[in-house]
Write a protein that holds these residues in place. Structure first.
Motif, PDB file in Angstrom:
ATOM      1  N   LYS A 120     -87.178 -19.035 -72.756  1.00  0.00           N
ATOM      2  CA  LYS A 120     -87.111 -19.549 -74.119  1.00  0.00           C
ATOM      3  C   LYS A 120     -85.795 -20.256 -74.401  1.00  0.00           C
ATOM      4  N   SER A 121     -84.722 -19.741 -73.794  1.00  0.00           N
ATOM      5  CA  SER A 121     -83.401 -20.310 -74.066  1.00  0.00           C
ATOM      6  C   SER A 121     -83.292 -21.742 -73.566  1.00  0.00           C
ATOM      7  N   PHE A 122     -84.145 -22.117 -72.670  1.00  0.00           N
ATOM      8  CA  PHE A 122     -84.044 -23.436 -72.043  1.00  0.00           C
ATOM      9  C   PHE A 122     -84.748 -24.518 -72.851  1.00  0.00           C
ATOM     10  N   ILE A 123     -85.638 -24.081 -73.742  1.00  0.00           N
ATOM     11  CA  ILE A 123     -86.537 -25.044 -74.392  1.00  0.00           C
ATOM     12  C   ILE A 123     -85.770 -26.160 -75.084  1.00  0.00           C
ATOM     13  N   GLY A 124     -84.647 -25.798 -75.700  1.00  0.00           N
ATOM     14  CA  GLY A 124     -83.872 -26.806 -76.406  1.00  0.00           C
ATOM     15  C   GLY A 124     -83.344 -27.898 -75.496  1.00  0.00           C
ATOM     16  N   PHE A 125     -83.120 -27.546 -74.226  1.00  0.00           N
ATOM     17  CA  PHE A 125     -82.525 -28.516 -73.306  1.00  0.00           C
ATOM     18  C   PHE A 125     -83.535 -29.510 -72.771  1.00  0.00           C
ATOM     19  N   LEU A 126     -84.796 -29.264 -73.051  1.00  0.00           N
ATOM     20  CA  LEU A 126     -85.807 -30.129 -72.453  1.00  0.00           C
ATOM     21  C   LEU A 126     -85.713 -31.566 -72.921  1.00  0.00           C
ATOM     22  N   ARG A 127     -85.156 -31.736 -74.103  1.00  0.00           N
ATOM     23  CA  ARG A 127     -85.070 -33.103 -74.607  1.00  0.00           C
ATOM     24  C   ARG A 127     -83.986 -33.905 -73.909  1.00  0.00           C
ATOM     25  N   GLN A 128     -83.056 -33.186 -73.322  1.00  0.00           N
ATOM     26  CA  GLN A 128     -81.949 -33.913 -72.692  1.00  0.00           C
ATOM     27  C   GLN A 128     -82.364 -34.377 -71.301  1.00  0.00           C
ATOM     28  N   PRO A 129     -81.765 -35.456 -70.827  1.00  0.00           N
ATOM     29  CA  PRO A 129     -82.178 -35.982 -69.517  1.00  0.00           C
ATOM     30  C   PRO A 129     -82.017 -34.973 -68.382  1.00  0.00           C
ATOM     31  N   TRP A 130     -80.940 -34.173 -68.434  1.00  0.00           N
ATOM     32  CA  TRP A 130     -80.766 -33.239 -67.322  1.00  0.00           C
ATOM     33  C   TRP A 130     -81.820 -32.137 -67.393  1.00  0.00           C
ATOM     34  N   GLY A 131     -82.220 -31.798 -68.625  1.00  0.00           N
ATOM     35  CA  GLY A 131     -83.260 -30.780 -68.784  1.00  0.00           C
ATOM     36  C   GLY A 131     -84.572 -31.266 -68.215  1.00  0.00           C
ATOM     37  N   CYS A 132     -84.845 -32.544 -68.470  1.00  0.00           N
ATOM     38  CA  CYS A 132     -86.056 -33.164 -67.958  1.00  0.00           C
ATOM     39  C   CYS A 132     -86.049 -33.214 -66.446  1.00  0.00           C
ATOM     40  N   ALA A 133     -84.873 -33.547 -65.899  1.00  0.00           N
ATOM     41  CA  ALA A 133     -84.747 -33.623 -64.442  1.00  0.00           C
ATOM     42  C   ALA A 133     -84.970 -32.249 -63.828  1.00  0.00           C
ATOM     43  N   ARG A 134     -84.397 -31.251 -64.491  1.00  0.00           N
ATOM     44  CA  ARG A 134     -84.566 -29.881 -63.992  1.00  0.00           C
ATOM     45  C   ARG A 134     -86.042 -29.509 -63.999  1.00  0.00           C
ATOM     46  N   LYS A 135     -86.722 -29.891 -65.074  1.00  0.00           N
ATOM     47  CA  LYS A 135     -88.149 -29.572 -65.191  1.00  0.00           C
ATOM     48  C   LYS A 135     -88.917 -30.157 -64.011  1.00  0.00           C
ATOM     49  N   ASN A 136     -88.638 -31.420 -63.692  1.00  0.00           N
ATOM     50  CA  ASN A 136     -89.354 -32.036 -62.574  1.00  0.00           C
ATOM     51  C   ASN A 136     -89.056 -31.333 -61.267  1.00  0.00           C
ATOM     52  N   GLU A 137     -87.795 -30.963 -61.079  1.00  0.00           N
ATOM     53  CA  GLU A 137     -87.438 -30.278 -59.826  1.00  0.00           C
ATOM     54  C   GLU A 137     -88.177 -28.966 -59.698  1.00  0.00           C
ATOM     55  N   VAL A 138     -88.168 -28.218 -60.787  1.00  0.00           N
ATOM     56  CA  VAL A 138     -88.810 -26.906 -60.726  1.00  0.00           C
ATOM     57  C   VAL A 138     -90.304 -27.050 -60.488  1.00  0.00           C
ATOM     58  N   LEU A 139     -90.954 -27.887 -61.301  1.00  0.00           N
ATOM     59  CA  LEU A 139     -92.408 -27.968 -61.210  1.00  0.00           C
ATOM     60  C   LEU A 139     -92.859 -28.537 -59.874  1.00  0.00           C
ATOM     61  N   ASN A 140     -92.125 -29.520 -59.361  1.00  0.00           N
ATOM     62  CA  ASN A 140     -92.510 -30.052 -58.053  1.00  0.00           C
ATOM     63  C   ASN A 140     -92.457 -28.964 -56.995  1.00  0.00           C
ATOM     64  N   ARG A 141     -91.389 -28.161 -57.062  1.00  0.00           N
ATOM     65  CA  ARG A 141     -91.255 -27.121 -56.042  1.00  0.00           C
ATOM     66  C   ARG A 141     -92.309 -26.040 -56.220  1.00  0.00           C
ATOM     67  N   VAL A 142     -92.562 -25.683 -57.462  1.00  0.00           N
ATOM     68  CA  VAL A 142     -93.558 -24.631 -57.699  1.00  0.00           C
ATOM     69  C   VAL A 142     -94.921 -25.073 -57.190  1.00  0.00           C
ATOM     70  N   HIS A 143     -95.296 -26.285 -57.498  1.00  0.00           N
ATOM     71  CA  HIS A 143     -96.625 -26.746 -57.082  1.00  0.00           C
ATOM     72  C   HIS A 143     -96.733 -26.905 -55.577  1.00  0.00           C
ATOM     73  N   SER A 144     -95.651 -27.361 -54.960  1.00  0.00           N
ATOM     74  CA  SER A 144     -95.761 -27.486 -53.501  1.00  0.00           C
ATOM     75  C   SER A 144     -95.764 -26.112 -52.850  1.00  0.00           C
ATOM     76  N   ALA A 145     -95.054 -25.147 -53.475  1.00  0.00           N
ATOM     77  CA  ALA A 145     -95.100 -23.779 -52.940  1.00  0.00           C
ATOM     78  C   ALA A 145     -96.515 -23.225 -53.036  1.00  0.00           C
TER      79      ALA A 145
END
Lengths: 227, 623
Positions: B138-163
């Motif tokens: 929940k603490s991360f939700i606010g950061f999603l609007r920022q570019p680094w938050g978005c980048a982090r989201k892509n990194e995480v989701l790509n890795r999760v899905h490939s795993a």
């Protein structure tokens, strides 16, 4: 491959009244729900079923839900690996610490490093990770090989097999089968040689015994002397 | 490999201080730590658990330690025992990839994959951990609007899905185990919007993946279920004032003006006006629904691009049939079907129409289902721009044929009209009339269809003692008769136009408690964002050319001069209708912009104004 058996089963399949006009489909649906799950009564994972016969009438189950039971005779192909059975599967992934194998397409096995006999050494050959035998250069296990391994244990819920490559008759199936064939041919010729030799060696052995008397005597002799 | 640990100097890592370790040494250290637990020596083990609990604000050496520990654990997973090392396992499964940088993420994912394939007992927990990482803490939700938050989201989701796909590759039954986990962890409609949207995004991504072959259809159905949940939460009362005195053709809420703060915008925007009347809770729900529908539509579009739409559509159709169709007056969720049909007018659209008509015509379905199917069919045939006129004619023929059979069976014995008893018949008639209101003109233009239309036994059905003209919704009847007269479809007696057909009681009676007589599921979508998917394929009433248009057009020219200057100034390439949502005189049918339909969709429309406005005008133009 061991672990597969065909069983005849007499079953009673309970069907909802709404399916009463499509019994064959309903039976197939019910039996299909058994597939790829371990069943305690059958003591195995049902892979294939073949309905041989079904009764014409069904007995209605008394109680709140009016299922009716149809007697069915079926042939079932069951997979039930027990410890110390030899199974075969395809290597999907290979690491220094473990080999991952898929058996019959739905079950998976892991062979841990400590269950791989010392004969096999992990190495990287032509950029590929392989387990190569130190005693037989041609005996190589890599991704895509079919291997035969020993079952250590079987987790019935997730259909996971813990395997072992310790026994000598485990390893790459291609090499093993070829080696068995060759060694059986070699055996036949060797047998004759051995018989000839045995006759000869009896004479030689008598001579060596007499020679050995001076040098550290054989234990048995020693014990005899002690006694 | 060969990650060398930096020396720690005065750090308190007892056995690891001041020494450079090689990989194998670290691995043996970890192996011994695990083994020693059985003997009761838990010091090193506890240290290891401590490392797992490093979270934010990690220094470089802490990161390195964490990475090394994770990598070492990956090497010794066969020594991890599910009971003995329970504490370590819970710490590992409790880690959230969102808190870390790429190095730790990679090591963590490798560890999870190794655990999953090494021991059957870990599979469920590993899959669960990965699914939990579909969403950030929940603490991360606010950061999603920022570019680094978005980048982090892509990194995480790509890795999760490939795993997930890697695990499925090695563990064939993993998708089967994954499915209930995903469904269990799916956020409810009350959860935070960002989380819900992100989770659904991952669900849809799984549907497109290789695993999707096994679990895709259930994923899609779960998403549609969530859409319906949200839909049902939005109250009808807030959207439309149920007043049968308003002609339904007035209630074209494609562009409803808001109050003064909406000054002079040229575009026709969806009214927040109608939805702003909702209580706060409702608005939030509408936004959630809106965003989820956008996601779903985008997903359908990509399915179409990949050539998979037909298969996905089967699932959608099934889902529609068991959830949306019988949901009490679903408001917007059905637009997902509309959009899917618009993507593939050749087959999907036809399948949908066939399903609805089969449901209506089949005698064994419950009446409510049949009436609901009729409502959907009518609204669909009227509003879908992508349907061919010949298909519509064919559907009408089926409906009319059924109605005709019905009156044959129920001969002339009708003493008094009992709308309730013949409600299916009345809904069928209403559907026919409604569709013809929209399509009569285009059918009449095509000679073979015109003759088909004229051959239909409409007159006998409508003038039958069961009297559908009296029972069905008055505004529809009015408009239909008006067009029928202009097209000279059959003889219409004049008194229908003069009498006040306010028999809302009759239509209410056949509509039942659910008011299925007033249910037009594909009326314009009020959700702002997903509307852009629907709009290009949607038939607005303003776009419809009626049969009396041609006759009346010359008279109407003068009326257009009444248009205000402001209204003229508002130009847009979409049809602007200036609609008032308030009271109209009951006998007036709407708006219909005659001239605009001739020139296509540009231009301005006039509305036939009532001399007296009951409410102060909210629109910029004032007469």
């Amino acid at each position: 491959m061991e672990g597969l058996k065909v069983s005849d089963a007499n079953l009673v399949v309970y069907i909802l009244p709404s399916k009463a006009n499509r019994i064959p489909q309903a039976l197939r649906g019910e039996l299909s729900s058994l597939l790829f799950k371990f069943n305690e009564e059958f003591d195995g994972v049902v892979l294939v079923y073949d309905i041989l016969a079904q009764s014409k009438n069904g007995k209605i189950l008394p109680g709140l839900t009016p299922y009716f039971g149809v007697n069915v005779r079926a042939k079932l192909l069951l997979f039930s690996p027990k410890p110390d059975m030899l199974l075969e599967g395809k290597v999907m992934k290979l690491r220094k610490e473990s080999i991952h194998v898929i058996v019959l397409g739905f079950s998976y096995a892991t062979i841990a490093e400590e269950d791989i006999r010392g004969e096999f050494r992990y190495k990287i050959k032509h950029g590929e990770e392989v387990f190569g035998s130190t005693s037989h250069k041609r005996h190589v296990i890599k991704v895509g090989s079919m291997i035969r391994f020993l079952t250590k244990s079987f987790d019935e819920e997730i259909l996971h097999i813990s395997g072992s490559l310790i026994p000598a008759n485990t390893g790459s199936i291609g090499w093993l089968d070829k080696h068995m064939r060759e060694s059986s041919e070699v055996d036949r010729t060797n047998k004759k040689n051995r018989e000839r030799e045995a006759h000869g060696s009896r004479l030689i052995n008598e001579a060596t015994i007499s020679l050995d008397n001076e040098y550290p005597p054989k234990k048995s002799k020693r014990s005899k002397m002690v006694e | 490999m060969g990650l060398e640990l930096a020396s720690y100097g005065t750090e308190s890592y007892d056995e690891m201080a001041d020494v450079d370790f090689s990989d194998s040494e670290v691995v043996s250290y970890v192996r011994d730590a695990l083994k020693s637990v059985a003997e009761g020596d838990t010091d090193r083990y506890n240290q290891l658990i401590g490392v797992m609990h490093y979270t934010e604000g990690l220094a470089a050496d802490e990161v390195a330690l964490l990475v090394t520990s994770l990598q070492a654990l990956s090497g010794v997973v066969s020594h991890v025992d599910i009971t003995l090392h329970d504490a370590l396992l819970s710490s590992i499964f409790g880690m959230s990839m969102w808190n870390y940088g790429p190095d730790v993420m990679v090591a963590l994912v490798e560890l999870i994959k190794s655990l999953a394939v090494s021991n059957g007992g870990f599979v469920d927990s590993c899959l669960d951990m990965l699914v939990r990482n579909f969403m950030p803490p929940k603490s991360f939700i606010g950061f999603l609007r920022q570019p680094w938050g978005c980048a982090r989201k892509n990194e995480v989701l790509n890795r999760v899905h490939s795993a997930l796909s890697d695990i499925a590759y090695l563990v064939p039954l993993a998708p089967l185990r994954l499915l209930p986990i995903i469904l269990k962890r799916m956020p409810t409609m009350f959860d935070n919007e960002a989380l819900l949207v992100m989770y659904v995004e991952s669900m849809l991504r799984l549907e497109s993946s290789a695993i999707g072959e096994f679990i895709g259809s259930t994923m899609l159905m779960a998403v549609v279920d969530r859409l319906v949940d949200l839909d049902v939460e939005i109250g009808w009362d807030e959207i439309i004032q149920e007043d049968s005195s308003k002609g339904i053709f007035h209630m074209e809420l494609e562009d409803v003006e808001e109050t003064a703060d909406y000054v002079g915008k040229g575009e026709s925007e969806f009214c927040r006006g109608t939805l702003s009347g909702l209580n706060f809770g409702g608005n939030v729900v509408a936004d959630k629904l809106d965003n989820l529908m956008v996601l779903t539509c985008q997903h359908l579009e990509s399915c179409y691009d990949e050539g998979r739409l037909t298969k996905v559509f089967d699932t959608l159709l099934h889902s529609f049939r068991i959830t949306i169709l019988n949901a009490y007056k679903s408001k917007f969720a059905q637009f997902v079907m509309f959009y899917a049909c618009s993507l593939d007018p050749g087959s999907c659209a036809v399948n949908f129409a066939n399903l609805l008509s089969d449901l209506f015509l089949c005698e064994t379905h419950p009446p409510l289902t049949r009436m609901s199917a009729a409502a959907y069919l009518g609204s669909y045939l009227a509003r879908a721009k992508f349907l061919s006129t010949s298909l519509i004619a064919y559907m009408l023929k089926r409906l009319v044929g059924w109605c005709y059979n019905y009156i044959q069976i129920h001969g002339g014995e009708v003493k008094s009209i009992s709308p309730q008893a013949h409600r299916i018949f009345y809904s069928g008639c209403q559907v026919v009339m409604y569709v013809l209101c929209f399509r009569m003109s285009s059918m009449v233009d095509v000679p073979p269809l015109k003759s088909q239309l004229f051959q239909m036994p409409l007159e006998q059905i409508l003038h039958h003692p069961l009297d559908p003209l009296k029972v069905c919704l008055p505004s529809i009847v009015k408009e239909f008769l008006r067009q029928a007269k202009a097209a000279r479809l059959f003889t219409v007696s004049e008194n229908f136009f003069s009498s006040d057909l306010l028999e809302s009681d009759s239509s209410k009676a056949f509509g039942g408690r659910e008011r299925l007589d007033m249910f037009f599921p594909f009326d314009p979508c009020l959700l702002k964002n997903c509307d852009r998917f629907i709009r290009p394929n949607f038939v607005y009433w303003s776009m419809v050319r009626t049969t009396y248009d041609d006759e009346a057009s010359s008279e109407e020219e003068d009326d257009n001069d009444v248009l205000s200057e402001d209204a003229r100034a508002r130009s847009s390439d979409e049809h602007d209708i200036d609609l008032d949502e308030f009271e109209y005189s009951m006998n007036k049918m709407s708006i219909t912009p005659r001239t605009s339909s001739k020139h296509g969709l540009t231009g301005l429309q006039a509305s036939m104004r009532m001399p007296a406005k009951i409410r102060p005008s909210t629109s910029p133009e004032s007469l």
